[in-house]
Scaffold this motif. Structure first.
Motif: not given
Length: 205
Positions: A109-122, A146-149, A180-184, A186-191
């Motif tokens: 779910a957070p990966t999907a939101v991050a992907i979609a979020g970056d698409h929406c912003f960029t 996790k995504l910082g909303f 830097g984008g939501l995917r980036e 999320w990857k930091r948060s996932r760690g």
């Protein structure tokens, strides 16, 4: 055709030939999703899958909404919607999602939101995204955390869910808050959360 992919999670627009797989995963998860899914406050006719896809395609063509299936290993495991997309002075949208119970807790779910979020912003040039979540939905609250909303507070009896008007908390994110984008992010948060992700529940959409 919009297709977004990262870290083994793929988002693509819902299509007519998804009917069997989509209905099967929905049926398997009926009890899992019921407490969090939108319902109608007035009697209304059930919409067929064909009608649902046709309306989704129409809204996508008009730039008013995007309805994605979430796939992992070519299996439909959930859905994510960006709706409504509002341009003009707002340039914002709401995101809603659900994932199948059998893949909850894998960061889908957070990966999907991050992907979609970056698409929406960029790609869409949006400025604001929001996600509305019932306060009882602890799994989905972890996704936005996790995504910082940002938590923008409680909306009383905001949406009709599971047969009644339910309170929701609104979480939002602005484009300039994630340069830097939501995917980036999320990857930091996932760690930081490795080994501590007990689930990713649905948010209405």
């Amino acid at each position: 055709m919009v297709v977004l992919e990262d870290d083994g999670v793929r988002l693509r627009l819902l299509r007519y030939r998804d009917r069997t797989a989509w209905q099967a995963v929905r049926a398997r998860n009926a009890d899992w999703l019921r407490p969090w899914e939108a319902s109608s406050p007035v009697p209304s006719r059930a919409v067929s899958f064909t009608e649902y896809v046709a309306e989704s395609r129409r809204l996508a063509r008009r730039g008013e909404a995007l309805t994605f299936v979430i796939e992992v290993d070519d299996e439909i495991v959930g859905q994510l919607s960006v709706s409504p997309i509002v341009l003009g002075a707002l340039r914002g949208a709401s995101i809603g999602y659900w994932v199948s119970r059998h893949v909850a807790g894998r960061g889908i779910a957070p990966t999907a939101v991050a992907i979609a979020g970056d698409h929406c912003f960029t790609e869409l040039g949006l400025h604001r995204l929001e996600i509305n979540i019932r306060p009882e939905n602890t799994a989905s609250l972890r996704v936005v955390s996790k995504l910082g909303f940002r938590d923008e507070g409680l909306r009383r009896r905001y949406l009709h869910i599971d047969g009644d008007w339910r309170d929701h908390r609104t979480f939002a994110l602005l484009a300039e808050e994630v340069p830097g984008g939501l995917r980036e992010r999320w990857k930091r948060s996932r760690g930081r959360h490795a080994g501590r992700d007990p689930g990713s529940g649905p948010a209405p959409g």
